[in-house]
Design an enzyme around this catalytic site. Sequence first.
Site, PDB file in Angstrom:
ATOM      1  N   GLU A   1     -31.762 -18.375  -6.391  1.00 21.33           N
ATOM      2  CA  GLU A   1     -32.594 -19.417  -6.990  1.00 21.33           C
ATOM      3  C   GLU A   1     -33.098 -18.957  -8.349  1.00 21.33           C
ATOM      4  O   GLU A   1     -33.691 -17.886  -8.424  1.00 21.33           O
ATOM      5  CB  GLU A   1     -33.796 -19.711  -6.091  1.00 21.33           C
ATOM      6  CG  GLU A   1     -33.463 -20.701  -5.018  1.00 21.33           C
ATOM      7  CD  GLU A   1     -34.615 -20.969  -4.061  1.00 21.33           C
ATOM      8  OE1 GLU A   1     -35.772 -20.744  -4.431  1.00 21.33           O
ATOM      9  OE2 GLU A   1     -34.340 -21.417  -2.950  1.00 21.33           O
TER      10      GLU A   1
ATOM     11  N   ARG B   1     -33.931 -22.388   3.586  1.00 18.77           N
ATOM     12  CA  ARG B   1     -33.670 -21.242   2.725  1.00 18.77           C
ATOM     13  C   ARG B   1     -32.208 -21.283   2.301  1.00 18.77           C
ATOM     14  O   ARG B   1     -31.337 -21.658   3.082  1.00 18.77           O
ATOM     15  CB  ARG B   1     -33.942 -19.930   3.490  1.00 18.77           C
ATOM     16  CG  ARG B   1     -35.408 -19.575   3.612  1.00 18.77           C
ATOM     17  CD  ARG B   1     -35.992 -19.182   2.250  1.00 18.77           C
ATOM     18  NE  ARG B   1     -37.367 -18.706   2.333  1.00 18.77           N
ATOM     19  CZ  ARG B   1     -38.433 -19.444   2.079  1.00 18.77           C
ATOM     20  NH1 ARG B   1     -38.298 -20.727   1.773  1.00 18.77           N
ATOM     21  NH2 ARG B   1     -39.647 -18.905   2.135  1.00 18.77           N
TER      22      ARG B   1
ATOM     23  N   HIS C   1     -36.808 -26.072  -5.538  1.00 18.63           N
ATOM     24  CA  HIS C   1     -37.709 -25.480  -4.534  1.00 18.63           C
ATOM     25  C   HIS C   1     -39.127 -26.048  -4.664  1.00 18.63           C
ATOM     26  O   HIS C   1     -40.091 -25.302  -4.877  1.00 18.63           O
ATOM     27  CB  HIS C   1     -37.725 -23.952  -4.636  1.00 18.63           C
ATOM     28  CG  HIS C   1     -38.110 -23.290  -3.333  1.00 18.63           C
ATOM     29  ND1 HIS C   1     -37.550 -22.122  -2.881  1.00 18.63           N
ATOM     30  CD2 HIS C   1     -38.980 -23.667  -2.370  1.00 18.63           C
ATOM     31  CE1 HIS C   1     -38.072 -21.796  -1.707  1.00 18.63           C
ATOM     32  NE2 HIS C   1     -38.953 -22.730  -1.380  1.00 18.63           N
TER      33      HIS C   1
END
Lengths: 304, 304
Positions: A246, A217, A265
Amino acid sequence: MTTRVPVAVEPTRDEHVVAAVEEAGGELVGLDQARVLVWLGDPDGFPALPDAVEWVALKTAGIEGFVNAGVLDDKRTWTNASGFYAENVAEHALALLLTGLRQIHTSIRDHWDKEPIDTAVRTLRGATVAIVGAGGIGVSLTPRLKAGGARVLAVNRSGRPVEGSDETLPSSRMDEVWRRTDHVVLAAPSTPETHHLINAESLAALPAHCWIVNVARGPLVDQHALYWALRGGEIAGAALDVTDPEPPAADDPLWSLPNCIITPHIANPSSGLTRELAPWVAENLRRFVAGAELISTVSADRDY
Amino acid sequence: MTTRVPVAVEPTRDEHVVAAVEEAGGELVGLDQARVLVWLGDPDGFPALPDAVEWVALKTAGIEGFVNAGVLDDKRTWTNASGFYAENVAEHALALLLTGLRQIHTSIRDHWDKEPIDTAVRTLRGATVAIVGAGGIGVSLTPRLKAGGARVLAVNRSGRPVEGSDETLPSSRMDEVWRRTDHVVLAAPSTPETHHLINAESLAALPAHCWIVNVARGPLVDQHALYWALRGGEIAGAALDVTDPEPPAADDPLWSLPNCIITPHIANPSSGLTRELAPWVAENLRRFVAGAELISTVSADRDY
């Protein structure tokens, strides 16, 4: 004749999950009739739950979004997808580390600028790789690293030996980890304890040839400190599948660094997500039918 | 007291090789006094050999340059470095394949363009990888691929089973290989037999999701045919550490293809080359001292 367990699969009746539910003894129903909810959506749009729902299966590994949205309650069992995607994430972590070590990112950018690329190539063989937060991903990553000739230094909270690793240290000894490792793979959940685990201090303790890979993360890394460490050559490079926020802003200086690789991601690509998840939903449903303990239960107050 | 074998290390007295020679029972001398020459240079500049030189150790795996320059003779033993760099090259092959499968090259180029990148990600798990020319590199690559969940289809001339592979086919059955594999790693020497092994026909037989990795020699691939196959989506991508010529021309259309990754012949980086070579020089020198057969002998007329 056995009664089939009524299961709702929402907000979309994904074909892989539906097939797994039916194969494992479930019957697809609406939420108002369900004893089980498989929730394939985000925290946004999570429905009000009838009391009859005994178990909710969430699709993600990190569930901080659901926790923060106040979705989890203590009226039923909740499971996340921790560990279900471990193989996929481990593969991506290895791919990112090797891309950096072998200077493939530089080759793509600078074309055939052989001399500087050649001299910057490093090998995994003989290197120590610390896997910080060595749970399911760590167990999956370890044999991949060992096959490449690396030494694996696992880090978890307890320090209980992680299967396949050469050594396991408890997270209370992180200072020692930074000094003793060549490279770092972050695979820990995002908690207050892991917030900015990579910061100016840990970056200074890591060796100059170190690559940091983050498949966990974004908040585990202080990106400001990382930027300056990468720019100043304090470490060799960083390969991030997750960032904070993000995506990073279009003008985030990380994008401009030649020794920073960012993937959007995709360690656990959503294209394959329900296919990966399906067998685990089936396994847990079989356990539910049998009255056995479910895999990967979570609670809102757990310091996971 | 044993007499030490007089060994010349030319054109540069590399520290790693010199240390290995001395440790293995050699004494460093000039070429005019030597029984052994370790040649760390290119074919250009290769010296006229005194008759007293019984063995010449070349530093490269592929020796076509020396063969073409007429350097090899039949008056003494010649060895190349085939297999000595196998671990390094195998690591690079895996790195290239994973970079492609996990869409890291696309992420570097297109930044956080998540949706198309995400849906293009593929996994090594469950995939069949054909290693064409499965010698030392193949044996080193196989456990790395297996640890990643792949199936290994080795291809060599004889079809004699390659250690660790799931299946070995003889090169006479290449047509079958193209149809049965997901991905291809080229690790065969450059010979008339392997010239343009990847051509319009083999490219047409390979599946659309196929990645081709070349860590062998450029001439194994018909780059014109490859360009059109990549452009037309006949295969998913190519990752080339070697090309023909090297480097490709600055305006070679391969550079412009989003699904072609090129690294500048660094699978076996020269920065680490003599360090990798040194223990093998030592091993062969010990064999030479003991009158035993040398590892990795070659001859000009061998169809290797």
